[in-house]
Write a protein that holds these residues in place. Structure first.
Motif, mmCIF file in Angstrom:
data_model
loop_
_atom_site.group_PDB
_atom_site.id
_atom_site.type_symbol
_atom_site.label_atom_id
_atom_site.label_comp_id
_atom_site.label_asym_id
_atom_site.label_seq_id
_atom_site.Cartn_x
_atom_site.Cartn_y
_atom_site.Cartn_z
ATOM 1 N N LEU A 227 0.089 -11.183 -10.991
ATOM 2 C CA LEU A 227 0.888 -9.969 -11.090
ATOM 3 C C LEU A 227 0.856 -9.341 -12.483
ATOM 4 N N PRO A 228 0.980 -10.125 -13.573
ATOM 5 C CA PRO A 228 0.821 -9.499 -14.901
ATOM 6 C C PRO A 228 -0.576 -8.900 -15.093
ATOM 7 N N ARG A 231 -0.617 -5.531 -13.197
ATOM 8 C CA ARG A 231 0.272 -4.553 -13.838
ATOM 9 C C ARG A 231 -0.227 -4.108 -15.203
ATOM 10 N N THR A 234 -5.255 -0.443 -14.921
ATOM 11 C CA THR A 234 -5.199 0.733 -14.054
ATOM 12 C C THR A 234 -5.692 0.354 -12.662
ATOM 13 N N GLN A 235 -5.341 1.144 -11.677
ATOM 14 C CA GLN A 235 -5.772 0.865 -10.312
ATOM 15 C C GLN A 235 -7.293 0.793 -10.203
ATOM 16 N N TRP A 238 -8.627 -2.676 -10.828
ATOM 17 C CA TRP A 238 -8.212 -3.804 -9.990
ATOM 18 C C TRP A 238 -9.421 -4.377 -9.249
ATOM 19 N N CYS A 256 3.797 -12.463 -4.209
ATOM 20 C CA CYS A 256 2.525 -11.791 -4.457
ATOM 21 C C CYS A 256 2.100 -10.924 -3.288
ATOM 22 N N VAL A 259 3.657 -7.456 -3.186
ATOM 23 C CA VAL A 259 3.116 -6.608 -4.246
ATOM 24 C C VAL A 259 1.690 -6.172 -3.911
ATOM 25 N N CYS A 263 0.049 -2.464 -3.388
ATOM 26 C CA CYS A 263 -1.095 -2.035 -4.195
ATOM 27 C C CYS A 263 -2.285 -1.601 -3.340
#
Length: 279
Positions: A227-228, A231, A234-235, A238, A256, A259, A263
């Motif tokens: 998660l860090p 975050r 940027t998308q 990912w 997770c 989240v 996302c």
């Protein structure tokens, strides 16, 4: 052979230690699920006492120096003659793309890392346990995988040191979650202090900008790695694919899966212990 072999040998050339018929028979016996669990444990204790390893073996075209007395993945390779987590490898196979980057957090002895490297991917393998990391490096070298980088460090939410809890019968099942060492997984756990850094910082230092496939298997610590990382990016940065171990999700501090859904990740495949998610 085993009586005079060093406990961990990362110096002798591959092929030094051969597993004979008796070795393979005993570990196959210990892996027979037609036997009740108590009987399998008995056979495993006997096998671990007399046939702990090391042994050199080739599995699915990959070379490994294995220590079945202390590692579940090594036991499976010796008993089954294939890589462990068969279904996960099958699902992942169709998602591997030559030239892309595979990041393996909790790489153990390299069953996923070497699999991805064989497919032509650039691989970065994180392993917090220095002894296990040395075995992983040996396996990578034995396969001539120059495009595989081993980072000896734990990944987490922030920089510092944490206890990595180790159980001698399965060095691959190491955890930074002390609560996991009781109850269902109770055993002879012992802590070793290891360095921990955020995943993004580790990759930045390794000059890795793009992560196409991310695999995380850190026994209940997955949320504090993943998660860090998401975050802080940027998308567009990912991963395209995430392979996430979920069998210890009860020990997550944050969900997770919720989240990841937010996302834009969707479940591509699911097994008893893992999810393959694609964005």
């Amino acid at each position: 052979m085993n009586s005079i072999a060093p406990h961990v040998d990362t110096q002798s050339p591959f092929g030094t230690y051969q597993a004979g018929d008796a070795v393979r028979f005993m570990w196959r016996l210990a892996d027979q699920h037609k036997f009740r669990q108590s009987l399998r444990k008995f056979f495993r204790r006997i096998s671990a006492r007399f046939y702990a390893g090391p042994y050199d073996t080739e599995v699915e075209g990959l070379r490994f120096r294995i220590y079945p007395g202390e590692n579940y993945d090594d036991r499976k390779m010796l008993a089954k003659g294939r890589l462990p987590e068969k279904q996960e490898h099958k699902f992942l196979q169709e998602l591997l793309k030559q030239g892309e980057t595979f990041v393996d957090v909790g790489a153990n002895v390299g069953t996923y890392s070497l699999f991805a490297a064989k497919a032509g991917m650039k691989v970065v393998s994180l392993e917090a346990n220095p002894v296990t990391a040395s075995k992983l490096q040996f396996n990578a070298d034995a396969n001539g995988m120059d495009d595989l980088t081993v980072i000896v460090c734990g990944a987490g939410a922030q920089e510092g040191t944490l206890n990595l809890w180790l159980e001698p019968t399965n060095s691959g099942f190491a955890t930074m979650v002390k609560d996991l060492t009781t109850g269902q997984w109770a055993g002879d756990w012992r802590p070793v202090e290891v360095q921990v850094r955020p995943l993004d910082a580790l990759l930045r230092d390794a000059e890795v900008e793009t992560v196409d496939l991310l695999k995380i298997d850190v026994e209940g610590f997955e949320d504090r790695v993943l998660l860090p990382f998401l975050r802080g990016r940027t998308q567009e940065a990912w991963p395209r694919v995430i392979l996430l171990e979920t069998n210890c999700r009860d020990f997550w501090e944050e969900d997770c899966l919720q989240v990841l859904e937010e996302c834009g990740y969707r479940v591509h495949a699911e097994t008893q212990d893992n999810l393959v998610l694609v964005r």
